[in-house]
Scaffold this motif. Structure first.
Motif, PDB file in Angstrom:
ATOM      1  N   SER A  70     101.254 -60.400  68.430  1.00  0.00           N
ATOM      2  CA  SER A  70     102.240 -61.298  67.822  1.00  0.00           C
ATOM      3  C   SER A  70     102.504 -62.525  68.688  1.00  0.00           C
ATOM      4  CB  SER A  70     103.546 -60.553  67.530  1.00  0.00           C
ATOM      5  OG  SER A  70     104.069 -60.036  68.749  1.00  0.00           O
ATOM      6  N   ASP A  71     102.292 -62.410  69.991  1.00  0.00           N
ATOM      7  CA  ASP A  71     102.533 -63.547  70.885  1.00  0.00           C
ATOM      8  C   ASP A  71     101.228 -64.267  71.271  1.00  0.00           C
ATOM      9  OD1 ASP A  71     101.449 -61.558  72.489  1.00  0.00           O
ATOM     10  OD2 ASP A  71     102.857 -61.875  74.141  1.00  0.00           O
ATOM     11  N   PHE A  72     100.198 -64.111  70.452  1.00  0.00           N
ATOM     12  CA  PHE A  72      98.888 -64.691  70.740  1.00  0.00           C
ATOM     13  C   PHE A  72      98.969 -66.181  71.047  1.00  0.00           C
ATOM     14  CE2 PHE A  72      95.023 -66.824  69.092  1.00  0.00           C
ATOM     15  CZ  PHE A  72      94.085 -66.288  69.964  1.00  0.00           C
ATOM     16  N   PHE A  73      99.606 -66.940  70.171  1.00  0.00           N
ATOM     17  CA  PHE A  73      99.656 -68.395  70.377  1.00  0.00           C
ATOM     18  C   PHE A  73     100.609 -68.793  71.503  1.00  0.00           C
ATOM     19  CE2 PHE A  73      97.861 -68.464  66.025  1.00  0.00           C
ATOM     20  CZ  PHE A  73      96.693 -69.140  66.342  1.00  0.00           C
ATOM     21  N   GLN A  74     101.674 -68.044  71.706  1.00  0.00           N
ATOM     22  CA  GLN A  74     102.563 -68.336  72.825  1.00  0.00           C
ATOM     23  C   GLN A  74     101.804 -68.194  74.148  1.00  0.00           C
ATOM     24  OE1 GLN A  74     103.311 -66.399  70.247  1.00  0.00           O
ATOM     25  NE2 GLN A  74     105.207 -67.169  69.386  1.00  0.00           N
ATOM     26  N   ARG A  75     101.003 -67.140  74.252  1.00  0.00           N
ATOM     27  CA  ARG A  75     100.193 -66.949  75.469  1.00  0.00           C
ATOM     28  C   ARG A  75      99.190 -68.081  75.650  1.00  0.00           C
ATOM     29  NH1 ARG A  75      98.233 -60.680  75.622  1.00  0.00           N
ATOM     30  NH2 ARG A  75     100.186 -59.733  75.007  1.00  0.00           N
ATOM     31  N   THR A  79      98.930 -71.756  78.670  1.00  0.00           N
ATOM     32  CA  THR A  79      97.822 -72.248  79.495  1.00  0.00           C
ATOM     33  C   THR A  79      97.686 -73.773  79.410  1.00  0.00           C
ATOM     34  OG1 THR A  79      96.119 -72.115  77.768  1.00  0.00           O
ATOM     35  CG2 THR A  79      96.547 -70.105  79.075  1.00  0.00           C
ATOM     36  N   GLY A  80      98.507 -74.395  78.560  1.00  0.00           N
ATOM     37  CA  GLY A  80      98.401 -75.831  78.334  1.00  0.00           C
ATOM     38  C   GLY A  80      97.638 -76.173  77.068  1.00  0.00           C
ATOM     39  N   TRP A  81      97.164 -75.141  76.353  1.00  0.00           N
ATOM     40  CA  TRP A  81      96.374 -75.333  75.144  1.00  0.00           C
ATOM     41  C   TRP A  81      97.186 -76.024  74.054  1.00  0.00           C
ATOM     42  CZ3 TRP A  81      97.278 -73.505  70.196  1.00  0.00           C
ATOM     43  CH2 TRP A  81      96.241 -73.673  69.269  1.00  0.00           C
ATOM     44  N   SER A  82      96.528 -76.941  73.362  1.00  0.00           N
ATOM     45  CA  SER A  82      97.110 -77.584  72.197  1.00  0.00           C
ATOM     46  C   SER A  82      96.184 -77.501  70.987  1.00  0.00           C
ATOM     47  CB  SER A  82      97.426 -79.051  72.500  1.00  0.00           C
ATOM     48  OG  SER A  82      97.932 -79.693  71.372  1.00  0.00           O
ATOM     49  N   ARG A 108      91.713 -77.612  74.423  1.00  0.00           N
ATOM     50  CA  ARG A 108      92.180 -78.899  74.915  1.00  0.00           C
ATOM     51  C   ARG A 108      93.698 -78.956  74.991  1.00  0.00           C
ATOM     52  NH1 ARG A 108      88.220 -82.765  75.511  1.00  0.00           N
ATOM     53  NH2 ARG A 108      86.203 -81.924  74.929  1.00  0.00           N
ATOM     54  N   SER A 109      94.155 -79.811  75.902  1.00  0.00           N
ATOM     55  CA  SER A 109      95.595 -80.044  76.065  1.00  0.00           C
ATOM     56  C   SER A 109      96.055 -81.029  74.990  1.00  0.00           C
ATOM     57  CB  SER A 109      95.874 -80.627  77.447  1.00  0.00           C
ATOM     58  OG  SER A 109      95.373 -81.960  77.510  1.00  0.00           O
ATOM     59  N   ASP A 110      97.360 -81.284  74.948  1.00  0.00           N
ATOM     60  CA  ASP A 110      97.886 -82.234  73.961  1.00  0.00           C
ATOM     61  C   ASP A 110      97.454 -83.673  74.241  1.00  0.00           C
ATOM     62  OD1 ASP A 110      99.494 -82.602  76.165  1.00  0.00           O
ATOM     63  OD2 ASP A 110     101.383 -82.325  75.103  1.00  0.00           O
ATOM     64  N   THR A 111      96.935 -83.945  75.433  1.00  0.00           N
ATOM     65  CA  THR A 111      96.395 -85.278  75.733  1.00  0.00           C
ATOM     66  C   THR A 111      94.891 -85.345  75.475  1.00  0.00           C
ATOM     67  OG1 THR A 111      95.968 -84.761  78.061  1.00  0.00           O
ATOM     68  CG2 THR A 111      98.146 -85.696  77.502  1.00  0.00           C
ATOM     69  N   GLU A 113      92.646 -83.488  77.060  1.00  0.00           N
ATOM     70  CA  GLU A 113      91.905 -83.057  78.248  1.00  0.00           C
ATOM     71  C   GLU A 113      91.263 -81.697  77.985  1.00  0.00           C
ATOM     72  OE1 GLU A 113      92.817 -81.580  82.824  1.00  0.00           O
ATOM     73  OE2 GLU A 113      94.465 -82.242  81.540  1.00  0.00           O
ATOM     74  N   GLU A 114      89.998 -81.560  78.373  1.00  0.00           N
ATOM     75  CA  GLU A 114      89.307 -80.288  78.243  1.00  0.00           C
ATOM     76  C   GLU A 114      89.845 -79.313  79.282  1.00  0.00           C
ATOM     77  OE1 GLU A 114      84.879 -78.610  79.066  1.00  0.00           O
ATOM     78  OE2 GLU A 114      84.977 -80.406  77.806  1.00  0.00           O
ATOM     79  N   LEU A 115      90.370 -78.190  78.799  1.00  0.00           N
ATOM     80  CA  LEU A 115      90.891 -77.157  79.683  1.00  0.00           C
ATOM     81  C   LEU A 115      89.824 -76.119  79.999  1.00  0.00           C
ATOM     82  CD1 LEU A 115      94.304 -76.623  77.865  1.00  0.00           C
ATOM     83  CD2 LEU A 115      93.896 -77.949  79.958  1.00  0.00           C
ATOM     84  N   THR A 116      89.124 -75.667  78.962  1.00  0.00           N
ATOM     85  CA  THR A 116      88.059 -74.677  79.135  1.00  0.00           C
ATOM     86  C   THR A 116      86.960 -74.945  78.119  1.00  0.00           C
ATOM     87  OG1 THR A 116      89.107 -73.088  77.641  1.00  0.00           O
ATOM     88  CG2 THR A 116      89.615 -72.866  79.997  1.00  0.00           C
ATOM     89  N   ARG A 117      85.771 -74.467  78.445  1.00  0.00           N
ATOM     90  CA  ARG A 117      84.602 -74.587  77.559  1.00  0.00           C
ATOM     91  C   ARG A 117      84.000 -73.191  77.427  1.00  0.00           C
ATOM     92  NH1 ARG A 117      80.708 -78.782  75.989  1.00  0.00           N
ATOM     93  NH2 ARG A 117      82.354 -80.193  76.716  1.00  0.00           N
ATOM     94  N   HIS A 118      83.643 -72.836  76.194  1.00  0.00           N
ATOM     95  CA  HIS A 118      83.119 -71.506  75.913  1.00  0.00           C
ATOM     96  C   HIS A 118      81.863 -71.623  75.052  1.00  0.00           C
ATOM     97  CE1 HIS A 118      87.077 -69.913  77.147  1.00  0.00           C
ATOM     98  NE2 HIS A 118      87.511 -71.027  76.590  1.00  0.00           N
ATOM     99  N   THR A 119      80.867 -70.828  75.356  1.00  0.00           N
ATOM    100  CA  THR A 119      79.676 -70.732  74.518  1.00  0.00           C
ATOM    101  C   THR A 119      79.501 -69.267  74.154  1.00  0.00           C
ATOM    102  OG1 THR A 119      78.656 -72.648  75.576  1.00  0.00           O
ATOM    103  CG2 THR A 119      77.194 -71.174  74.359  1.00  0.00           C
ATOM    104  N   ASN A 120      79.488 -69.004  72.855  1.00  0.00           N
ATOM    105  CA  ASN A 120      79.460 -67.633  72.344  1.00  0.00           C
ATOM    106  C   ASN A 120      78.481 -67.513  71.189  1.00  0.00           C
ATOM    107  OD1 ASN A 120      82.976 -68.055  72.349  1.00  0.00           O
ATOM    108  ND2 ASN A 120      81.840 -67.153  74.014  1.00  0.00           N
TER     109      ASN A 120
END
Length: 138
Positions: A70-75, A79-82, A108-111, A113-120
């Protein structure tokens, strides 16, 4: 499939089906639009169940919708995710009812900025005329 032999004996001479790729790609886009809208039900609507996620040697199977915490998006926001966006969706195998994508996305952040990159590897299948994500390997 009713037997292992019939399961593994299917062959496909054309490994990339452009129509299937286009349809399955729309499903991915709808999933990420729901993700960015903080819409868990909308995300679930793009999944087929059972839904499988593999991370390292661990496997998680969701038999039904409503499995995200239930707190998925809060978590995630902590991290700074937007937002999340696809950097690439490369089909590596397909048929009329299945597409394997090598998906690269960034968080990405609200500006912007790339926070993390994932390849799956994500596998989408068409069941009862509806495309859905069946497996995600992280």
């Amino acid at each position: 499939m009713s037997s292992f032999l019939s399961f593994v004996s299917k062959t496909d001479s054309n490994p990339i089906d452009p129509d299937a790729v286009e349809e399955a790609s729309r499903c991915l886009d709808q999933f990420t639009a729901a993700f960015n809208a903080l819409d868990l039900a909308g995300m679930d609507a793009q999944l087929h169940f059972p839904h499988v996620m593999i991370s390292g040697a661990d496997t998680l199977v969701w038999d039904a919708p409503n499995q995200h915490p239930s707190d998925f998006f809060q978590r995630l926001k902590s991290t700074g995710w937007s937002s999340t966006r696809y950097e690439s969706k490369v089909p590596v195998l397909s048929s009329q009812d299945k597409v394997h994508f090598l998906v690269t996305y960034t968080r990405r952040s609200d500006t912007g900025e790339e926070l993390t990159r994932h390849t799956n590897l994500w596998i989408l299948v068409k069941q009862n005329e509806v495309w859905g994500i069946s497996l995600r390997s992280y």
